[in-house]
Design an enzyme around this catalytic site. Structure first.
Site, short mmCIF file in Angstrom:
data_model
loop_
_atom_site.label_atom_id
_atom_site.label_comp_id
_atom_site.label_asym_id
_atom_site.label_seq_id
_atom_site.Cartn_x
_atom_site.Cartn_y
_atom_site.Cartn_z
N LYS A 186 0.82 -1.21 0.00
CA LYS A 186 0.00 0.00 0.00
C LYS A 186 0.87 1.27 0.00
O LYS A 186 2.07 1.22 0.26
CB LYS A 186 -0.94 -0.01 1.21
CG LYS A 186 -2.00 -1.12 1.14
CD LYS A 186 -2.84 -1.07 -0.12
CE LYS A 186 -4.19 -1.77 -0.02
NZ LYS A 186 -4.15 -3.24 -0.03
C1 LIG Z 1 -5.46 -4.02 0.62
C2 LIG Z 1 -6.92 -3.81 0.64
C3 LIG Z 1 -7.72 -4.16 1.75
C4 LIG Z 1 -7.20 -4.99 2.89
O1 LIG Z 1 -6.09 -4.57 3.50
P1 LIG Z 1 -5.10 -5.59 4.28
O2 LIG Z 1 -4.32 -4.66 5.14
O3 LIG Z 1 -4.27 -6.25 3.23
O4 LIG Z 1 -5.93 -6.53 5.05
C5 LIG Z 1 -9.05 -3.82 1.75
N1 LIG Z 1 -9.60 -3.19 0.71
C6 LIG Z 1 -8.90 -2.86 -0.39
C7 LIG Z 1 -9.58 -2.13 -1.51
C8 LIG Z 1 -7.54 -3.17 -0.47
O5 LIG Z 1 -6.84 -2.87 -1.57
#
Ligand SMILES: *Cc1c(COP(=O)(O)O)cnc(C)c1O
Length: 402
Positions: A186
């Site tokens: 992210k």
């Molecule tokens: C990455 C992501 C999540 C979940 O996040 P994690 O920290 O990997 O559990 C939820 N929604 C979207 C749109 C994502 O891209």
């Protein structure tokens, strides 16, 4: 979107503070921690950055959605509306609280189509989760107007759009709650981690207690022992090392977005060379966090041919229509009702009858958009040679399909 590109000295310094006290737990250890509260500080800084009243750190973006849903009272028998183009985590969280996800079409924003949202609201709809996919905002004003008209709370899944805004206001601050992810890929990363922001003090208090086994945080903030508990919770606590990394990454977020915007413009100028190409609709270009460059070709066949040429020239794009983790008809586990439970719950009732069926043909409007879509991730650091490689690939593709 990767914060790992800038991960370095700043993170190391913050982590060293934690290692010096030896306190990894976010609560307690009064004397020993010498005033170091990394997770709490990260929460305060994150709330302030976004212009939100409160922030609650948790262990992941998936859990952030689950905690928000739980605290809003969503559970068995309820429906939650989200979109058919998102990461599976969005609907995993809905299933995890016992509710049933209902999927809307997307439009050329690649986010929730407001007209379809309105059609899918029933008396069972208990929450709406628009997702700000690929770094850019959904039509949040229209979605909020529909949600408010029906008096249904909105949780904005902002996992992919930290730092993004709409008309100067941060994404994640329009609904009751905004959720974020700091996983390894992210824009901001703490390895694993998540955050929920809200302006509602009561929602925040309940999130704080729910994510910490239901410990009563009012008379005894974070304390352990004889205090009471208002409801049953779970353990989704973030640890101090993650909080430390979060502080360092947040400080670099705006700089990452500036770099991405510049690189995105350069990449877009290359992509423009493709005959008939159009770009994703941005509801507010200024507020784009610029983590992805998304574009459409005139037809599915054309997109496939173009991408093959791009691949052959070292510049293949992501085709989310083929991706098994982000697009409704490709989610084979939800389509096939695959579950680890012996009973078949949540797809089957206790008497074994199917209670919900997901037909892969349900979202024809989204298919028309997704089949023509190609996407590049926009890096923070884009070497000139890489840009030249992309540019040369575009010229080849343009010459061949032109
Ligand atoms: C990455 C992501 C999540 C979940 O996040 P994690 O920290 O990997 O559990 C939820 N929604 C979207 C749109 C994502 O891209």
């Amino acid at each position: 979107m990767p914060g790992f590109e800038v991960f370095g000295e700043k993170e190391k310094q913050e982590i060293l503070d934690v290692l010096e006290t030896g306190v990894l737990f976010r609560y307690e250890f009064g004397e020993q921690r010498k005033g170091v509260y990394k997770v709490r500080t990260f929460e305060e800084k994150f709330a302030k950055y976004n212009g939100a009243g409160y922030a609650q750190a948790v262990t992941s973006g998936t859990v952030a959605l689950k905690v928000a849903l739980a605290v809003l009272g969503v559970g068995p028998g309820d429906e939650v509306i989200t979109q058919g183009f998102t990461f599976v985590a969005t609907w995993e969280a809905i299933f995890d609280v016992g509710a049933i996800p209902v999927f809307t079409e997307i439009d050329a924003t690649l986010n929730m189509a407001p007209a379809d949202l309105e059609k899918k609201i029933t008396e069972k709809t208990k929450a709406i989760i628009p997702v700000h996919m690929l770094g850019s905002g959904a039509r949040i004003d229209e979605i909020m107007a529909i949600a408010d008209k029906h008096n249904i709370p909105v949780i904005e899944d902002t996992a992919q759009a930290a730092g993004g805004t709409w008309r100067g206001k941060h994404l994640g601050t329009f609904g009751k709650c905004g959720t974020f992810s700091f996983d390894a890929v992210k824009t901001m990363t703490t390895g694993e981690g998540g955050m929920i922001i809200t302006d509602d003090e009561n929602i925040w208090r309940n999130m704080s207690e729910y994510h910490d086994h239901g410990h009563d945080h009012v008379p005894n903030p974070g304390g352990r022992g004889g205090e009471g508990s208002s409801f049953i919770g779970f353990n989704y606590r973030m640890m101090e090392l993650q909080g430390a990394m979060g502080i360092a990454q947040l400080a670099q977020l705006d700089g990452m977005i500036v770099a991405q915007k510049e690189n995105k413009t350069a990449m877009r100028n290359s992509v423009r060379k493709l005959p008939g190409v159009t770009f994703r609709t941005l509801v507010d270009e200024e507020g784009d966090s610029a983590t992805f460059l998304a574009f459409f070709l005139p037809s599915r066949e054309n997109a496939q041919i173009v991408n093959r040429i791009l691949q052959d020239n070292g510049a293949g794009a992501i085709s989310f229509a083929e991706n098994t983790w982000h697009y409704y008809p490709k989610w084979e586990h939800i389509i096939n009702s695959s579950t680890v439970t012996d009973s078949g719950w949540p797809f089957k009732d206790q008497d074994g009858r199917r209670r919900v069926v997901y037909d892969p043909q349900n979202l024809p409007g989204s298919a028309e958009i997704m089949n023509r879509l190609l996407v590049y991730q926009v890096p923070i650091k884009l070497p000139e040679e890489r840009l030249q490689q992309i540019d040369a690939a575009m010229e080849k593709a343009a010459a061949e399909v032109g």
